[in-house]
Design an enzyme around this catalytic site. Structure first.
Site, PDB file in Angstrom:
ATOM      1  N   CYS A  42       0.926  -1.167   0.275  1.00  0.00           N
ATOM      2  CA  CYS A  42      -0.063   0.094   0.604  1.00  0.00           C
ATOM      3  C   CYS A  42       0.865   0.702   0.270  1.00  0.00           C
ATOM      4  CB  CYS A  42      -0.616  -0.161   1.273  1.00  0.00           C
ATOM      5  SG  CYS A  42      -2.160   1.019   1.034  1.00  0.00           S
ATOM      6  N   ASP A  44       0.577   3.777   1.874  1.00  0.00           N
ATOM      7  CA  ASP A  44       0.178   4.715   3.389  1.00  0.00           C
ATOM      8  C   ASP A  44       1.706   4.922   3.468  1.00  0.00           C
ATOM      9  OD1 ASP A  44       0.237   4.782   6.133  1.00  0.00           O
ATOM     10  OD2 ASP A  44      -2.050   3.699   5.452  1.00  0.00           O
ATOM     11  N   ARG A  46       2.882   4.710   6.341  1.00  0.00           N
ATOM     12  CA  ARG A  46       3.279   4.641   7.517  1.00  0.00           C
ATOM     13  C   ARG A  46       3.817   3.037   7.785  1.00  0.00           C
ATOM     14  NH1 ARG A  46      -2.610   5.332  10.575  1.00  0.00           N
ATOM     15  NH2 ARG A  46      -3.218   4.499   8.202  1.00  0.00           N
ATOM     16  N   CYS A 101      -6.573  -0.282   7.002  1.00  0.00           N
ATOM     17  CA  CYS A 101      -5.808   1.318   5.819  1.00  0.00           C
ATOM     18  C   CYS A 101      -7.671   1.411   5.489  1.00  0.00           C
ATOM     19  CB  CYS A 101      -6.033  -0.809   3.974  1.00  0.00           C
ATOM     20  SG  CYS A 101      -5.463   0.450   2.638  1.00  0.00           S
TER      21      CYS A 101
HETATM   22 CO    CO Z   1      -3.511   1.260   2.602  1.00  0.00          CO
END
Ligand code: CO
Length: 211
Positions: A42, A44, A46, A101
């Protein structure tokens, strides 16, 4: 100091420290790239693949998108996959999602988010296929997290279906496919699905007999 200037400064000090620790560090990486792993994760911020696995530059080939999807019409993902499998000859492909997510949460809602609706459509299909199992869970968080796990499993299956993986399984008996989920609360990766080379698929797929 402006925000972005911090990044440029940090880069200078990182490069300096790397050379101090290992004078040949960059020289070695310039001439050769031979990672054993392709990571499909992903976007993302983090979930940085190299930091959470303590791997160095040169060790993981990385593709990231919203909610770590393997979509068969995504030329970007397919190009990365083909290069990783056919040229770099990676031994493992890891699809890594993460609990909490935002992409999966968005796909479970009725909100419209513009162009990304079309991307999240793929996750809504995973939800539809597993709605019975998901809907009985008592809390929103549990339902989202279960869909996150099922989505990872589904993307591993999508990977296995690609002609790139099918051909490589048949010819070279690699790569091994893995589905992992990352927990933002404790920083730990949990394996949730795996497909060794030549795992039979649960439905008829194209045969690649002429390779
Ligand atoms: Co995500």
């Amino acid at each position: 100091m402006k925000h972005y200037e911090r990044l440029l400064l940090e880069n200078k000090s990182w490069a300096k420290v790397k050379v101090q620790e290992d004078p040949q560090f960059f020289e070695r990486l310039v001439n050769i790239q031979r990672p054993d792993f392709l990571w499909i994760g992903c976007s993302d911020s983090r979930v940085p693949p190299d930091q959470i696995t303590q791997t160095q530059p040169g060790e993981i080939f990385i593709h990231r998108n919203v909610a770590n999807l393997v979509v068969h019409t995504d030329l970007n993902m397919l190009s990365v996959l083909q290069y990783a499998v056919e040229v770099l000859e990676v031994k493992h492909v890891i699809v890594c999602g993460h609990y909490g997510c935002g992409g999966v949460k968005a796909a479970m809602s009725r909100h419209s988010f513009g162009i990304i609706n079309k991307w999240l459509r793929n996750i809504k299909d995973v939800y539809r296929l597993n709605a019975q199992e998901i809907d009985v869970l008592p809390t929103e968080e549990e339902r989202v997290n279960r869909l996150i796990e099922l989505n990872i499993k589904h993307q591993v299956l999508n990977l296995a279906e690609t002609s790139i993986i099918q051909a490589s399984w048949k010819k070279f008996n690699r790569p091994y496919l893995h589905g992992w989920v990352y927990d933002l609360h404790d920083g730990l990766l949990k394996p949730i699905s795996e497909m060794p080379p030549n795992t039979p698929l649960p439905y008829p797929i194209y045969q690649f007999d002429n390779l």
